[in-house]
Design an enzyme around this catalytic site. Structure first.
Site, mmCIF file in Angstrom:
data_model
loop_
_atom_site.group_PDB
_atom_site.id
_atom_site.type_symbol
_atom_site.label_atom_id
_atom_site.label_comp_id
_atom_site.label_asym_id
_atom_site.label_seq_id
_atom_site.Cartn_x
_atom_site.Cartn_y
_atom_site.Cartn_z
ATOM 1 N N GLY A 49 12.920 67.919 -67.962
ATOM 2 C CA GLY A 49 12.938 68.814 -69.107
ATOM 3 C C GLY A 49 11.697 68.789 -69.956
ATOM 4 N N GLU A 113 15.504 60.407 -71.729
ATOM 5 C CA GLU A 113 14.646 59.857 -70.661
ATOM 6 C C GLU A 113 13.945 58.596 -71.158
ATOM 7 O OE1 GLU A 113 12.184 62.552 -68.373
ATOM 8 O OE2 GLU A 113 13.612 64.169 -68.707
ATOM 9 N N HIS A 227 5.673 57.571 -60.720
ATOM 10 C CA HIS A 227 7.081 57.743 -61.101
ATOM 11 C C HIS A 227 7.907 56.726 -60.316
ATOM 12 C CE1 HIS A 227 10.942 59.502 -62.028
ATOM 13 N NE2 HIS A 227 10.373 60.405 -62.796
ATOM 14 N N ARG A 276 7.490 54.211 -67.779
ATOM 15 C CA ARG A 276 7.439 54.352 -66.315
ATOM 16 C C ARG A 276 6.587 53.311 -65.612
ATOM 17 N NH1 ARG A 276 7.148 60.871 -65.896
ATOM 18 N NH2 ARG A 276 9.277 61.082 -66.603
ATOM 19 N N HIS A 336 2.487 60.513 -59.621
ATOM 20 C CA HIS A 336 3.217 61.609 -60.261
ATOM 21 C C HIS A 336 2.364 62.420 -61.229
ATOM 22 C CE1 HIS A 336 6.707 63.677 -61.841
ATOM 23 N NE2 HIS A 336 6.506 63.216 -63.069
ATOM 24 N N ARG A 371 1.907 58.527 -69.927
ATOM 25 C CA ARG A 371 2.586 59.653 -70.589
ATOM 26 C C ARG A 371 4.067 59.382 -70.818
ATOM 27 N NH1 ARG A 371 5.630 63.816 -68.479
ATOM 28 N NH2 ARG A 371 4.884 63.571 -66.339
HETATM 29 P P1 FAD Z 1 0.482 73.127 -62.458
HETATM 30 O O1 FAD Z 1 1.840 73.545 -62.828
HETATM 31 O O2 FAD Z 1 0.365 72.045 -61.432
HETATM 32 O O3 FAD Z 1 -0.267 74.433 -61.923
HETATM 33 C C1 FAD Z 1 -1.543 74.369 -61.329
HETATM 34 C C2 FAD Z 1 -1.957 75.750 -60.887
HETATM 35 O O4 FAD Z 1 -3.323 75.739 -60.504
HETATM 36 C C3 FAD Z 1 -1.209 76.310 -59.691
HETATM 37 O O5 FAD Z 1 -0.948 77.679 -59.923
HETATM 38 C C4 FAD Z 1 -2.214 76.186 -58.545
HETATM 39 O O6 FAD Z 1 -2.008 77.139 -57.510
HETATM 40 C C5 FAD Z 1 -3.495 76.438 -59.285
HETATM 41 N N1 FAD Z 1 -4.711 75.926 -58.638
HETATM 42 C C6 FAD Z 1 -5.045 74.641 -58.375
HETATM 43 N N2 FAD Z 1 -6.267 74.581 -57.827
HETATM 44 C C7 FAD Z 1 -6.716 75.852 -57.735
HETATM 45 C C8 FAD Z 1 -7.909 76.440 -57.244
HETATM 46 N N3 FAD Z 1 -8.921 75.729 -56.721
HETATM 47 N N4 FAD Z 1 -8.027 77.800 -57.289
HETATM 48 C C9 FAD Z 1 -7.026 78.572 -57.796
HETATM 49 N N5 FAD Z 1 -5.883 78.045 -58.278
HETATM 50 C C10 FAD Z 1 -5.733 76.708 -58.255
HETATM 51 N N6 FAD Z 1 6.744 67.145 -66.826
HETATM 52 C C11 FAD Z 1 7.591 67.289 -67.865
HETATM 53 O O7 FAD Z 1 7.169 67.407 -69.017
HETATM 54 N N7 FAD Z 1 8.938 67.333 -67.634
HETATM 55 C C12 FAD Z 1 9.480 67.224 -66.391
HETATM 56 O O8 FAD Z 1 10.684 67.292 -66.215
HETATM 57 C C13 FAD Z 1 8.590 67.050 -65.287
HETATM 58 N N8 FAD Z 1 9.072 66.898 -64.038
HETATM 59 C C14 FAD Z 1 8.186 66.871 -62.990
HETATM 60 C C15 FAD Z 1 8.682 66.830 -61.682
HETATM 61 C C16 FAD Z 1 7.815 66.879 -60.607
HETATM 62 C C17 FAD Z 1 8.357 66.845 -59.205
HETATM 63 C C18 FAD Z 1 6.410 66.947 -60.833
HETATM 64 C C19 FAD Z 1 5.463 67.001 -59.682
HETATM 65 C C20 FAD Z 1 5.918 66.945 -62.130
HETATM 66 C C21 FAD Z 1 6.797 66.909 -63.215
HETATM 67 N N9 FAD Z 1 6.327 66.924 -64.518
HETATM 68 C C22 FAD Z 1 7.203 67.040 -65.558
HETATM 69 C C23 FAD Z 1 4.889 67.060 -64.796
HETATM 70 C C24 FAD Z 1 4.593 68.535 -65.078
HETATM 71 O O9 FAD Z 1 5.401 69.340 -64.245
HETATM 72 C C25 FAD Z 1 3.139 68.884 -64.822
HETATM 73 O O10 FAD Z 1 2.310 67.950 -65.442
HETATM 74 C C26 FAD Z 1 2.842 70.260 -65.412
HETATM 75 O O11 FAD Z 1 3.756 71.201 -64.900
HETATM 76 C C27 FAD Z 1 1.417 70.668 -65.080
HETATM 77 O O12 FAD Z 1 1.259 72.008 -65.470
HETATM 78 P P2 FAD Z 1 -0.136 72.705 -65.268
HETATM 79 O O13 FAD Z 1 0.042 74.102 -65.737
HETATM 80 O O14 FAD Z 1 -1.187 71.887 -65.883
HETATM 81 O O15 FAD Z 1 -0.395 72.679 -63.687
HETATM 82 C C1 SIN Z 2 11.577 63.501 -64.376
HETATM 83 O O1 SIN Z 2 12.395 64.412 -64.421
HETATM 84 O O2 SIN Z 2 11.855 62.316 -64.170
HETATM 85 C C2 SIN Z 2 10.140 63.840 -64.564
HETATM 86 C C3 SIN Z 2 9.911 64.026 -65.992
HETATM 87 C C4 SIN Z 2 8.451 63.926 -66.316
HETATM 88 O O3 SIN Z 2 7.595 63.799 -65.452
HETATM 89 O O4 SIN Z 2 8.172 63.960 -67.502
#
Ligand code: FAD
Ligand code: SIN
Length: 521
Positions: A49, A113, A227, A276, A336, A371
Site C-alpha cells: 500500500g 507494516e 525484502h 526490513r 527490492h 526505506r
Molecule cells: P517504476 O514503477 O519502476 O516505473 C519505471 C518506468 O520506467 C517503467 O515504465 C519502465 O518501462 C520505464 N523505463 C525504465 N527504463 C527505461 C528506459 N531506458 N527507456 C524508457 N523507459 C524506461 N512501494 C510502496 O510504497 N508500497 C508497496 O506496497 C510496494 N510494494 C512493492 C512490491 C513489489 C513487488 C515491488 C517490486 C516494489 C514495491 N514497492 C512498494 C516499491 C515501489 O513499487 C516502487 O519503488 C515504485 O513503484 C517505483 O515507481 P517509479 O515510478 O519510480 O518506477
Molecule cells: C510489501 O507489500 O511488503 C512491499 C511494501 C513496500 O515495498 O513498501
C-alpha cells in the site's frame, strides 16, 4: 534519424512518471516513454500500500518520526517533512480522481507494516500499485497534450553546453531523436542487477546509468533494500521473484525457522515488524544456523478469510501448491528497492541543468539508508508532482539544434546469447558480492570480475539486451564502488568486516560523477 520536438520528456510510466506527466501535460506538449507498457514498472506490482497519516488518530509528525527511525540516521529531515505533509493532499487528489482503497464501513481500512508504530497504510487488497496506476493512467491519457510512447527505450541522454536538450530512443530497429526544454528521468530502481529480486524484468537501473554517463552526480548507491519475504522457489529461479507482502506480517503472520520455531524475538523488539534490513539479516542468520535456504512464513493465525484479504498472494501460492490457511510458506529475502540514485534536490533537479529525476531512480535522501514500508509510492506521488510543478515554472529555452552520431548496428543471435550469459553472470556475482552481507574481499572480487568483462561492451549494438546489459554493468559497478568505500554498516548496507554503525565518520552521503560524454554538434 526521425526527430520530434516536445516541451517536456518524461522517461518512465510508473507512479513517479505518471504524476510528473499529469502535472506537466496541463502546460505543454508532453511525451511519456516506457520501455514496455504502462504496466511494466514496479508500480504495477506494489502490494502492501501507500503510507499516509490520514487517520484521525495519526499525524504527519508521527509518520515523519517512523520514517527517520527506519532510515538509520541518513534521512534528510526537510524532505521527509515534505513527503509526509504534502502526501496528505496528493493522496486526497488521488482518491478524487478515482483510486479506490479498501474501507471498513465508511472508514479507510488502514493496514500495518514493518517499523510503522501505527496503522497508516492505504491499500487496494494486495494490489495497490495496479489500482493507483489505473487511476493515474486513465486520467493522464485523457489529457490532449500527452503522447505515450510504449515499447520505446531511451538509450542516450543528450547534453549540449552543459544542458540537457533531449534524448535518443530505440524503437524497434530505429533510433529517434526527441528534443525538449526539460527531461525527467523516472525509470525506477535497479533490482534486476541481482539474481534474486522482486522487481520486474526491465528494472535494470537504466536512468541512473544514463545519467551517470551524461556526467550527473549519483548518490548513496550502496543502500539496497532486501525484502525479507519472497516466495522461495528452490532451484527454479524466476526472473522476478513473487513478493509476499509485509502487510501479512502486519496482520499477524509470523516467521519460523525450518524447525518451526519463531525467532524474531531474538533480533528486535518489534519482532516480525522490525525494519526490513534487520528482518532480512535475521533470516540469513537463521538459514546459516540451520543449513537451509529459506525460513517459513506462517499466516495460519491471521483472522478472516485470507483469499479475500490477500487474493493475489493467495492465488499465487495456490499455484505453487501452498494453501495459506494450512501450510507454512517457504520464504527468503530478495533485492527490492534502491535508496540511492540520481542526486536531486527537493524539486527533482539534478546536477545537470534541464535534467530531473523523480521516484526510485532519484535520490533526495527521503529514505536514508533504509526505506520505511509503503513510503515509495508516496515518494513517487509527491515528488513526481513537485518535479512537474517546478519544471513548468522554471523552463529552459528549447534547443533543437543538436545531433548524436548513432548508427544502427544489428546484432546476431550468437552475440545476444553471449550477452545473456554475461547478464546472468553479473546478476549471480552481485547477489554473492553485493548482497545482504558484504565484505571487502567479496566486493573487490565483484569489481575485479566486472573489470575483466569490460571489453565485452566496447561495441555498441542496437538492441535492448545490449543496452540493458550496459546499464546493469554500470549500476553494479556503482553499487560495489560505493559499498567498498563505506567502511561501516548502516541500513541496507551491511558489512561483516565493519558490522557497527560509525556515526562519527560515516553519518554522511557519498556521491560521485564523471566527466560529460562528448556529443556531436
Ligand atoms: P517504476 O514503477 O519502476 O516505473 C519505471 C518506468 O520506467 C517503467 O515504465 C519502465 O518501462 C520505464 N523505463 C525504465 N527504463 C527505461 C528506459 N531506458 N527507456 C524508457 N523507459 C524506461 N512501494 C510502496 O510504497 N508500497 C508497496 O506496497 C510496494 N510494494 C512493492 C512490491 C513489489 C513487488 C515491488 C517490486 C516494489 C514495491 N514497492 C512498494 C516499491 C515501489 O513499487 C516502487 O519503488 C515504485 O513503484 C517505483 O515507481 P517509479 O515510478 O519510480 O518506477
Ligand atoms: C510489501 O507489500 O511488503 C512491499 C511494501 C513496500 O515495498 O513498501
Amino acid at each position: 534519424m526521425k526527430s520530434t520536438i516536445y516541451d517536456y520528456i518524461v522517461i518512465g510510466s510508473g507512479i513517479a512518471g505518471l504524476s510528473a506527466a499529469l502535472r506537466l501535460s496541463k502546460f505543454g506538449k508532453t511525451v511519456m516513454i516506457s520501455k514496455n507498457s504502462l504496466k511494466s514498472g514496479s508500480t504495477h506490482y506494489a502490494q502492501g500500500g501507500i503510507a499516509v497519516a490520514l487517520d484521525k488518530s495519526d499525524a504527519p509528525s508521527l509518520h515523519y518520526q517512523d520514517t527517520l527511525e527506519a532510515g538509520a540516521g541518513l534521512c534528510d529531515s526537510e524532505v521527509v517533512k515534505v513527503l509526509v505533509e504534502e502526501g496528505l493532499e496528493r493522496v486526497k487528489e488521488l482518491i478524487d480522481i478515482g483510486a479506490e482503497f479498501d474501507k471498513k464501513g465508511s472508514q479507510f481500512d488502514f493496514g500495518q507494516e514493518g517499523a510503522h508504530h501505527r496503522r497508516r497504510i492505504l491499500h487496494a487488497k494486495d494490489e495497490t500499485g495496479k489500482e493507483i496506476e489505473r487511476a493515474l493512467g486513465t486520467r493522464l491519457l485523457k489529457e490532449p497534450n500527452i503522447t505515450f510512447l510504449q515499447n520505446t527505450m531511451v538509450v542516450n541522454l543528450c547534453i549540449k553546453n552543459e544542458k540537457a536538450v533531449g534524448c535518443v530512443v530505440l524503437k524497434g530497429s530505429k533510433y529517434e531523436r526527441l528534443s525538449a526544454k526539460a527531461t525527467i528521468i523516472a525509470t525506477g530502481g535497479c533490482g534486476q542487477v541481482f539474481s534474486h529480486s522482486t522487481n520486474p524484468s526491465g528494472t535494470t537501473g537504466d536512468g541512473i546509468a544514463l545519467a551517470y554517463d551524461a556526467g550527473c552526480l549519483i548518490q548513496d548507491m550502496e543502500f539496497i533494500q532486501f525484502h525479507p519475504t519472497t516466495l522461495y522457489t528452490g532451484d527454479k529461479k524466476p526472473i522476478s521473484i513473487f513478493l509476499i507482502s509485509e502487510a501479512v506480517r502486519g496482520e499477524g503472520a509470523v516467521l519460523r525457522n525450518i524447525k518451526g520455531n519463531r525467532f524474531m524475538k531474538n533480533y528486535h523488539d518489534l519482532r516480525e515488524l522490525a525494519p526490513r534490513d534487520i528482518v532480512s539479516r535475521a533470516i540469513v542468520k537463521e538459514c546459516i544456523k540451520s543449513g537451509s535456504n529459506h525460513v517459513y512464513l506462517d499466516l495460519t493465525q491471521i483472522s478472516g478469510d485470507l483469499s479475500v484479504k490477500f487474493p493475489n498472494i493467495y492465488r499465487r501460492c495456490l499455484i505453487a501448491k501452498i494453501d495459506l490457511t494450512k501450510d507454512f510458506v517457504p520464504v527468503s529475502p530478495a533485492a527490492h528497492f534502491l535508496m540511492g540514485g540520481i542526486k536531486v534536490n527537493e524539486w527533482g533537479k539534478s546536477s545537470i541543468e534541464g535534467l530531473y529525476s523523480t521516484g526510485e531512480s532519484a535520490c533526495l535522501g527521503i529514505h536514508g539508508a533504509n526505506r520505511l514500508a509503503s513510503n515509495s509510492l508516496l515518494d513517487g506521488l509527491v515528488f513526481g508532482y513537485r518535479c512537474g510543478d517546478y519544471v513548468r515554472k522554471n523552463e529552459n529555452d528549447l534547443n533543437e539544434n543538436w545531433d548524436v552520431g548513432m548508427v544502427f548496428n544489428g546484432v546476431n543471435s550468437e552475440k545476444l546469447a553471449e550477452f545473456q550469459v554475461l547478464k546472468y553472470q553479473i546478476k549471480e556475482m552481485m547477489w554473492k558480492c553485493g548482497g545482504i552481507v558484504r565484505n571487502q574481499q567479496l566486493m573487490q572480487e565483484g569489481l575485479d570480475f566486472l573489470k575483466s568483462k569490460e571489453d565485452c561492451l566496447n561495441t555498441e549494438y542496437s538492441h535492448i539486451i545490449y543496452y540493458e546489459l550496459k546499464n546493469i554493468f554500470c549500476v553494479s559497478k556503482l553499487i560495489l564502488d560505493f559499498g567498498l568505500k563505506r567502511r561501516e554498516s548502516r541500513g541496507g548496507h551491511f558489512r561483516e568486516d565493519f558490522p557497527e554503525t560509525d556515526n562519527l565518520n560515516w553519518k554522511i552521503h557519498q556521491s560521485t560523477g564523471k566527466k560529460m560524454t562528448p556529443f556531436l554538434n
